[in-house]
Scaffold this active site. Structure first.
Site, PDB file in Angstrom:
ATOM      1  CG  HIS A 197       4.460  -2.779  10.756  1.00 17.02           C
ATOM      2  ND1 HIS A 197       5.413  -1.789  10.871  1.00 17.02           N
ATOM      3  CD2 HIS A 197       3.622  -2.379   9.770  1.00 17.02           C
ATOM      4  CE1 HIS A 197       5.157  -0.832   9.988  1.00 17.02           C
ATOM      5  NE2 HIS A 197       4.074  -1.163   9.305  1.00 17.02           N
TER       6      HIS A 197
ATOM      7  CG  HIS B  88       0.354   4.110   4.919  1.00 12.91           C
ATOM      8  ND1 HIS B  88      -0.365   3.336   5.794  1.00 12.91           N
ATOM      9  CD2 HIS B  88      -0.482   5.113   4.508  1.00 12.91           C
ATOM     10  CE1 HIS B  88      -1.598   3.837   5.920  1.00 12.91           C
ATOM     11  NE2 HIS B  88      -1.693   4.907   5.147  1.00 12.91           N
TER      12      HIS B  88
ATOM     13  CG  ASP C  36       0.761  -1.833   7.565  1.00 16.82           C
ATOM     14  OD1 ASP C  36       1.626  -2.717   7.670  1.00 16.82           O
ATOM     15  OD2 ASP C  36       1.025  -0.614   7.607  1.00 16.82           O
TER      16      ASP C  36
ATOM     17  CG  HIS D 195      -3.649  -0.264   6.789  1.00 14.85           C
ATOM     18  ND1 HIS D 195      -3.514   0.281   8.046  1.00 14.85           N
ATOM     19  CD2 HIS D 195      -2.542   0.105   6.102  1.00 14.85           C
ATOM     20  CE1 HIS D 195      -2.369   0.942   8.115  1.00 14.85           C
ATOM     21  NE2 HIS D 195      -1.763   0.860   6.946  1.00 14.85           N
TER      22      HIS D 195
ATOM     23  CG  HIS E 105      -0.338  -0.016   2.532  1.00 12.32           C
ATOM     24  ND1 HIS E 105       0.400  -1.074   3.015  1.00 12.32           N
ATOM     25  CD2 HIS E 105      -0.325   0.933   3.513  1.00 12.32           C
ATOM     26  CE1 HIS E 105       0.834  -0.779   4.234  1.00 12.32           C
ATOM     27  NE2 HIS E 105       0.413   0.429   4.552  1.00 12.32           N
TER      28      HIS E 105
ATOM     29  CG  ASP F 129       5.064   2.443   7.311  1.00  9.92           C
ATOM     30  OD1 ASP F 129       4.180   3.024   6.655  1.00  9.92           O
ATOM     31  OD2 ASP F 129       4.816   1.475   8.061  1.00  9.92           O
ATOM     32  CG  HIS F 130       4.332  -0.412   4.061  1.00  3.39           C
ATOM     33  ND1 HIS F 130       4.241  -1.746   4.369  1.00  3.39           N
ATOM     34  CD2 HIS F 130       3.933   0.263   5.169  1.00  3.39           C
ATOM     35  CE1 HIS F 130       3.780  -1.872   5.614  1.00  3.39           C
ATOM     36  NE2 HIS F 130       3.595  -0.664   6.117  1.00  3.39           N
TER      37      HIS F 130
HETATM   38 ZN   LIG Z   1       3.061   0.031   7.967  1.00  6.37          ZN
HETATM   39 ZN   LIG Z   2       0.227   1.314   6.536  1.00  4.79          ZN
END
Ligand SMILES: [Zn+2]
Ligand SMILES: [Zn+2]
Length: 263
Positions: free
Chosen positions: A175, A58, A135, A115, A56, A60-61
């Protein structure tokens, strides 16, 4: 199919994954935020990263895309609806698309909103199936819906897609939150012995060597897959006295997600 989980060691507790073809050594990297670690892991195994997949949008990905791409010239894949938000996407994915890695690996793209509304999971139809779920589903937990998500859609994804996969499916989330999530399970269902047992190990584990669960295990320790449990419902009615005696599964899921937000 060969799989390597790469622990980020960062504060967000990201897991990255490499999925490789045993015949050609070609590999796909899932959400490689700490991309140098992914590159090192691939080199150690003699693999060549040819594709990057973002579950996705975000950061952090997706934050490792540019670095890994310039190091490997890999193509980048993501949900078609997330492509504009992420930028630099070579292939937009839709439900049912097949992603081939080398000669032998085939991954099915699942369209799994909740998410965020543009989230994909990868499902490998291998002897022991595997689910790379970003996520959406976590070990013993569910993703939050704070940043562009919707708990109603997350519920639908859980019930109509993820929970229907075979029990032996291995679960590879984005995560490492196992201990914290188990504490929530036990807060919601204090008599859950399986969760207590897993927590005993997870509290002191090295995240790099964390347990890989299966869906069968998740159905025992993950509150968000235990929506019919009388104990979960009874305790939920203490928090939400207006709930009927037999609330529907959707309501239970959404209320659990609400409690988890402030827990
Ligand atoms: Zn994440
Ligand atoms: Zn996320």
């Amino acid at each position: 199919m060969l799989t390597e989980r790469v622990w980020s060691g960062n504060s967000l507790r990201n897991f990255h994954y490499l999925i490789a073809c045993p015949e050609t050594g070609e590999a796909l990297a899932v959400d490689p935020l700490e991309w140098r670690l992914c590159l090192e892991a691939a080199r150690r195994r003699g693999w060549e990263i040819r594709q990057i997949l973002n579950t996705h949008e975000h950061t952090d990905h997706t934050g490792g895309n540019a670095g890994l791409r310039s190091a490997t010239r890999a193509t980048v894949l993501a949900h078609a609806g997330a492509a504009a938000k992420i930028g630099g996407i070579d292939r937009g994915l839709e439900k049912g698309d097949l992603i081939r890695v080398g000669r032998t690996v085939e991954l099915e793209c699942l369209d799994t909103p909740g998410h965020t509304m543009t989230h994909v999971c990868l499902y490998a139809h291998t002897d022991q199936p595997a689910l790379f779920c970003g996520d959406t589903l976590f070990n013993a937990g569910a993703g939050n819906c704070h940043n562009g998500g919707d708990p109603q859609r997350l519920y639908e994804t859980f019930v109509t897609q993820l929970a229907r996969l075979p029990d032996e499916t291995r679960v590879y989330p984005g995560h490492e939150y196992l201990a914290r999530n188990l504490e929530f399970t036990l807060d919601r269902e204090p008599g859950n012995e399986a969760a207590a047992q897993h927590l005993g190990t997870a509290r002191h584990h090295d995240p790099a060597a964390a347990e890989v669960t299966t869906l069968a295990v998740e159905k025992r320790i993950n509150t968000f897959l235990r929506l019919q449990s009388p104990a979960v419902i009874a305790r939920l009615r203490e928090a939400f006295p207006d709930l009927p005696e037999h609330p529907d599964a959707r309501t239970v899921f959404v209320k659990l997600r609400e409690l988890r937000n402030r827990w």
